[in-house]
Write a protein that holds these residues in place. Structure first.
Motif, PDB file in Angstrom:
ATOM      1  N   PRO A   1      -5.270 -21.002  -3.833  1.00 56.44           N
ATOM      2  CA  PRO A   1      -4.640 -19.601  -4.175  1.00 56.44           C
ATOM      3  C   PRO A   1      -3.184 -19.900  -4.582  1.00 56.44           C
ATOM      4  O   PRO A   1      -2.252 -20.516  -4.140  1.00 56.44           O
ATOM      5  N   ASN A   2      -2.860 -19.030  -5.519  1.00 50.48           N
ATOM      6  CA  ASN A   2      -1.567 -19.094  -6.230  1.00 50.48           C
ATOM      7  C   ASN A   2      -0.929 -18.064  -5.642  1.00 50.48           C
ATOM      8  O   ASN A   2      -1.473 -16.859  -5.220  1.00 50.48           O
ATOM      9  N   PHE A   3       0.348 -17.931  -5.092  1.00 51.33           N
ATOM     10  CA  PHE A   3       1.369 -16.861  -4.926  1.00 51.33           C
ATOM     11  C   PHE A   3       2.166 -16.585  -5.895  1.00 51.33           C
ATOM     12  O   PHE A   3       2.751 -17.319  -6.597  1.00 51.33           O
ATOM     13  N   PHE A   4       1.716 -15.324  -6.639  1.00 50.16           N
ATOM     14  CA  PHE A   4       2.395 -14.740  -7.528  1.00 50.16           C
ATOM     15  C   PHE A   4       3.607 -13.829  -7.088  1.00 50.16           C
ATOM     16  O   PHE A   4       3.359 -12.814  -6.365  1.00 50.16           O
ATOM     17  N   THR A   5       4.931 -13.849  -7.817  1.00 54.01           N
ATOM     18  CA  THR A   5       5.711 -12.785  -7.377  1.00 54.01           C
ATOM     19  C   THR A   5       5.420 -11.304  -7.830  1.00 54.01           C
ATOM     20  O   THR A   5       5.914 -10.198  -7.398  1.00 54.01           O
ATOM     21  N   ASN A   6       4.664 -11.208  -8.946  1.00 57.55           N
ATOM     22  CA  ASN A   6       4.453 -10.073  -9.770  1.00 57.55           C
ATOM     23  C   ASN A   6       3.396 -10.333 -10.568  1.00 57.55           C
ATOM     24  O   ASN A   6       2.639 -11.383 -10.598  1.00 57.55           O
ATOM     25  N   THR A   7       2.917  -9.062 -11.166  1.00 52.66           N
ATOM     26  CA  THR A   7       1.738  -9.224 -12.143  1.00 52.66           C
ATOM     27  C   THR A   7       2.341  -8.795 -13.514  1.00 52.66           C
ATOM     28  O   THR A   7       3.500  -8.006 -13.677  1.00 52.66           O
ATOM     29  N   PRO A   8       1.627  -8.808 -14.725  1.00 52.82           N
ATOM     30  CA  PRO A   8       2.086  -8.305 -16.047  1.00 52.82           C
ATOM     31  C   PRO A   8       2.065  -6.785 -16.016  1.00 52.82           C
ATOM     32  O   PRO A   8       2.650  -6.255 -16.757  1.00 52.82           O
ATOM     33  N   ASP A   9       1.290  -6.126 -15.138  1.00 48.16           N
ATOM     34  CA  ASP A   9       1.087  -4.829 -15.402  1.00 48.16           C
ATOM     35  C   ASP A   9       1.650  -3.970 -13.898  1.00 48.16           C
ATOM     36  O   ASP A   9       1.853  -2.727 -14.166  1.00 48.16           O
ATOM     37  N   ILE A  10       1.878  -4.322 -13.007  1.00 49.04           N
ATOM     38  CA  ILE A  10       2.055  -3.600 -11.721  1.00 49.04           C
ATOM     39  C   ILE A  10       3.555  -3.887 -11.430  1.00 49.04           C
ATOM     40  O   ILE A  10       3.824  -5.159 -11.242  1.00 49.04           O
ATOM     41  N   ASN A  11       4.397  -2.652 -11.394  1.00 53.46           N
ATOM     42  CA  ASN A  11       5.529  -2.805 -11.087  1.00 53.46           C
ATOM     43  C   ASN A  11       6.070  -2.225  -9.610  1.00 53.46           C
ATOM     44  O   ASN A  11       6.138  -1.043  -9.761  1.00 53.46           O
ATOM     45  N   PRO A  12       6.054  -2.899  -8.597  1.00 52.73           N
ATOM     46  CA  PRO A  12       6.076  -2.348  -7.295  1.00 52.73           C
ATOM     47  C   PRO A  12       7.499  -1.497  -7.039  1.00 52.73           C
ATOM     48  O   PRO A  12       8.496  -1.762  -7.751  1.00 52.73           O
ATOM     49  N   HIS A  13       7.151  -0.202  -6.393  1.00 52.67           N
ATOM     50  CA  HIS A  13       8.287   0.479  -6.155  1.00 52.67           C
ATOM     51  C   HIS A  13       9.490  -0.558  -5.566  1.00 52.67           C
ATOM     52  O   HIS A  13      10.790   0.075  -5.866  1.00 52.67           O
TER      53      HIS A  13
END
Length: 186
Positions: A1-13
């Motif tokens: 599994p890869n751990f990503f800091t973010n996704t291209p569409d979800i901008n967490p609060h």
């Protein structure tokens, strides 16, 4: 599994609300917990401008191409480079199945070991984006190959070193300055 800091569409609060410290902490978590990690475009710039009222990037690149100023103030390029340099020179961070979590007296501090042969690391991350946190960590002697005390630790992030004693040792992390320690044992 890869751990990503973010996704291209979800901008967490929490990235929208807490800015650069949230980006530093999330980067440390992804880069140090997993041997395979990634970021999407503009993460290194701490880009979190939202669509008003949503967890979505205003300037998402899922429908458009954006030209970024890669040197704008507040970026975390040096932090990402430092973590990648540490990862590339320490085989313990390149393994999946060698993680051992270590208790800390502060529940907002995540501590774990990663060991591969003589490469013995104790990683400590402040998961609170808003506050300096401190706590006591009792290093797992047998996992880290420590045969007695005192023993020496070097923080690969700050380049500082300390002589630690047997039993719990104190750590303190400011998420806006240095949210993580990567201690090399010995």
């Amino acid at each position: 599994p890869n751990f990503f800091t973010n996704t291209p569409d979800i901008n967490p609060h929490h990235c929208q609300d807490y800015g650069r410290p949230a980006f530093l902490v999330r980067t440390a978590l992804a880069a140090l917990l997993s041997p395979s990690w990634g970021i999407y475009n503009s993460w290194e710039l701490c880009e979190a401008t939202p669509v008003p009222g949503k967890e979505e990037y205003l300037d998402s690149e899922k429908y458009q191409y954006k030209t970024w100023d890669w040197n704008r103030p507040g970026h975390i390029k040096e932090w990402i480079s430092l973590l990648n340099e540490i990862r590339n020179t320490h085989p313990a961070l390149q393994e999946w199945d060698n993680i051992e979590f270590v208790p800390c007296t502060d529940p907002e501090i995540l501590a774990f070991t990663k060991v591969h042969g003589d490469d013995r690391l104790l990683v400590v991350i402040n998961c609170d984006y808003t506050s300096t946190r401190d706590g006591w960590i009792d290093a797992p002697w047998e996992i880290l190959g420590i045969t007695g005390a005192p023993y020496y630790v070097t923080d690969l992030v700050t380049k500082e070193g300390w002589s630690w004693n047997a039993g719990p040792n104190w750590v303190r992390l400011d998420p806006g300055v240095c949210p993580a320690h990567v201690f090399r044992i010995g």
